[in-house]
Design a protein around this motif. Sequence first.
Motif, PDB file in Angstrom:
ATOM      1  N   ARG A 182       0.871  -1.179   0.000  1.00  0.00           N
ATOM      2  CA  ARG A 182       0.000   0.000   0.000  1.00  0.00           C
ATOM      3  C   ARG A 182       0.906   1.226   0.000  1.00  0.00           C
ATOM      4  O   ARG A 182       1.599   1.493   0.987  1.00  0.00           O
ATOM      5  N   PRO A 183       0.938   1.965  -1.116  1.00  0.00           N
ATOM      6  CA  PRO A 183       1.932   3.031  -1.227  1.00  0.00           C
ATOM      7  C   PRO A 183       1.554   4.271  -0.410  1.00  0.00           C
ATOM      8  O   PRO A 183       0.389   4.654  -0.354  1.00  0.00           O
ATOM      9  N   ARG A 184       2.577   4.851   0.198  1.00  0.00           N
ATOM     10  CA  ARG A 184       2.406   6.152   0.858  1.00  0.00           C
ATOM     11  C   ARG A 184       2.970   7.256  -0.014  1.00  0.00           C
ATOM     12  O   ARG A 184       2.561   8.394   0.067  1.00  0.00           O
ATOM     13  N   SER A 185       3.984   6.909  -0.796  1.00  0.00           N
ATOM     14  CA  SER A 185       4.501   7.870  -1.773  1.00  0.00           C
ATOM     15  C   SER A 185       4.973   7.105  -3.006  1.00  0.00           C
ATOM     16  O   SER A 185       5.393   5.946  -2.912  1.00  0.00           O
ATOM     17  N   ILE A 186       4.850   7.772  -4.140  1.00  0.00           N
ATOM     18  CA  ILE A 186       5.286   7.201  -5.421  1.00  0.00           C
ATOM     19  C   ILE A 186       6.023   8.312  -6.157  1.00  0.00           C
ATOM     20  O   ILE A 186       5.449   9.381  -6.404  1.00  0.00           O
ATOM     21  N   GLU A 187       7.292   8.054  -6.445  1.00  0.00           N
ATOM     22  CA  GLU A 187       8.098   9.090  -7.115  1.00  0.00           C
ATOM     23  C   GLU A 187       8.436   8.671  -8.544  1.00  0.00           C
ATOM     24  O   GLU A 187       8.927   7.561  -8.769  1.00  0.00           O
ATOM     25  N   PHE A 188       8.185   9.588  -9.454  1.00  0.00           N
ATOM     26  CA  PHE A 188       8.536   9.382 -10.867  1.00  0.00           C
ATOM     27  C   PHE A 188       9.803  10.172 -11.158  1.00  0.00           C
ATOM     28  O   PHE A 188       9.857  11.379 -10.888  1.00  0.00           O
ATOM     29  N   TRP A 189      10.793   9.473 -11.684  1.00  0.00           N
ATOM     30  CA  TRP A 189      12.105  10.075 -11.957  1.00  0.00           C
ATOM     31  C   TRP A 189      12.382   9.956 -13.440  1.00  0.00           C
ATOM     32  O   TRP A 189      12.221   8.876 -14.019  1.00  0.00           O
ATOM     33  N   ALA A 190      12.785  11.068 -14.043  1.00  0.00           N
ATOM     34  CA  ALA A 190      13.153  11.031 -15.462  1.00  0.00           C
ATOM     35  C   ALA A 190      14.504  11.704 -15.618  1.00  0.00           C
ATOM     36  O   ALA A 190      14.702  12.838 -15.168  1.00  0.00           O
ATOM     37  N   GLY A 191      15.439  10.991 -16.252  1.00  0.00           N
ATOM     38  CA  GLY A 191      16.783  11.530 -16.436  1.00  0.00           C
ATOM     39  C   GLY A 191      16.776  12.707 -17.402  1.00  0.00           C
ATOM     40  O   GLY A 191      16.130  12.657 -18.440  1.00  0.00           O
ATOM     41  N   ARG A 192      17.503  13.775 -17.050  1.00  0.00           N
ATOM     42  CA  ARG A 192      17.607  14.968 -17.904  1.00  0.00           C
ATOM     43  C   ARG A 192      19.058  15.366 -18.065  1.00  0.00           C
ATOM     44  O   ARG A 192      19.934  14.786 -17.440  1.00  0.00           O
ATOM     45  N   ARG A 193      19.293  16.381 -18.847  1.00  0.00           N
ATOM     46  CA  ARG A 193      20.659  16.803 -19.153  1.00  0.00           C
ATOM     47  C   ARG A 193      21.367  17.335 -17.920  1.00  0.00           C
ATOM     48  O   ARG A 193      20.752  17.909 -17.030  1.00  0.00           O
ATOM     49  N   SER A 194      22.682  17.153 -17.918  1.00  0.00           N
ATOM     50  CA  SER A 194      23.564  17.709 -16.889  1.00  0.00           C
ATOM     51  C   SER A 194      23.162  17.283 -15.487  1.00  0.00           C
ATOM     52  O   SER A 194      23.340  18.035 -14.530  1.00  0.00           O
ATOM     53  N   ARG A 195      22.606  16.100 -15.405  1.00  0.00           N
ATOM     54  CA  ARG A 195      22.186  15.543 -14.113  1.00  0.00           C
ATOM     55  C   ARG A 195      21.088  16.367 -13.436  1.00  0.00           C
ATOM     56  O   ARG A 195      20.853  16.230 -12.246  1.00  0.00           O
ATOM     57  N   LEU A 196      20.432  17.236 -14.216  1.00  0.00           N
ATOM     58  CA  LEU A 196      19.323  18.012 -13.643  1.00  0.00           C
ATOM     59  C   LEU A 196      18.025  17.245 -13.899  1.00  0.00           C
ATOM     60  O   LEU A 196      17.148  17.672 -14.654  1.00  0.00           O
ATOM     61  N   HIS A 197      17.969  16.087 -13.303  1.00  0.00           N
ATOM     62  CA  HIS A 197      16.857  15.181 -13.562  1.00  0.00           C
ATOM     63  C   HIS A 197      15.549  15.735 -12.995  1.00  0.00           C
ATOM     64  O   HIS A 197      15.551  16.567 -12.092  1.00  0.00           O
TER      65      HIS A 197
END
Length: 216
Positions: A182-197
């Motif tokens: 049962r999730p309390r938080s769900i994080e979506f991560w997407a890689g972007r340029r210069s590590r500024l994801h």
Amino acid sequence: MTEHIDPLERHTDYGEIALEEGSLLSDPIAQFRVWLQEADDEGIYEPNAMVVSTIDPDGTPTIRTVLLRGVSDEGFAFYTDYTSQKGVALAANPQLAAVFPWYSLHRQVKIRGVAEKVSEEDSDAYFSTRPRDSRIGAWASDQSQPIDSRAALEEKVQKMEESFAGVDDVPRPEKWGGFLIRPRSIEFWAGRRSRLHDRVRFVRHESGWSPERLQP
Ligand SMILES: Cc1cc2nc3c(=O)[nH]c(=O)nc-3n(C[C@H](O)[C@H](O)[C@H](O)COP(=O)(O)O)c2cc1C
């Protein structure tokens, strides 16, 4: 001093696709389904594989990969042996974290939540879809326990095959079943340029989910 490892001496700059709060669905479970489908469409091997971390009764963390076998508004289900290391850990402390690492898509989804056993009916229903050999294996293997040799394991399997000879529908062992995260938080991560994801985390409140942006 620690030696830094970059085997191919490369620094790949990740994607161009922005992850805007507004472009995500307001329901993170629905959004997860979209990304899971995209991971499948892109040919990711075992897109439903997630790395799950638990806390052992002595307070130390441990992780392993399992396969996601169900998603619903309630959460994320996987199946295992309740007497395994993870099963024992979750019985004592149901807090867990999980990550879907879709590296080649420059994406990951991180989930934090609490695990509970799924209903016996759900475990029976899923077990009945498994091939006979896997069902026998579930009976034969005391998951996470040491054993002397491969031969000893195969002997246990052989014994189980004998005891289920003539039984068409091998039943589910009581020790085997599902956990629902049962999730309390769900994080979506997407890689972007210069590590500024881009990172957008949805946190569950009484009234529903709210998104917040995290620094990369
Ligand atoms: C791709 C992959 C999928 C796996 N899926 C499962 C699974 O769905 N359920 C499971 O119990 N173990 C699965 N395993 C094995 C686990 O990673 C682990 O070895 C096992 O569950 C014992 O974990 P534990 O000793 O931490 O409890 C999988 C392993 C891999 C590499």
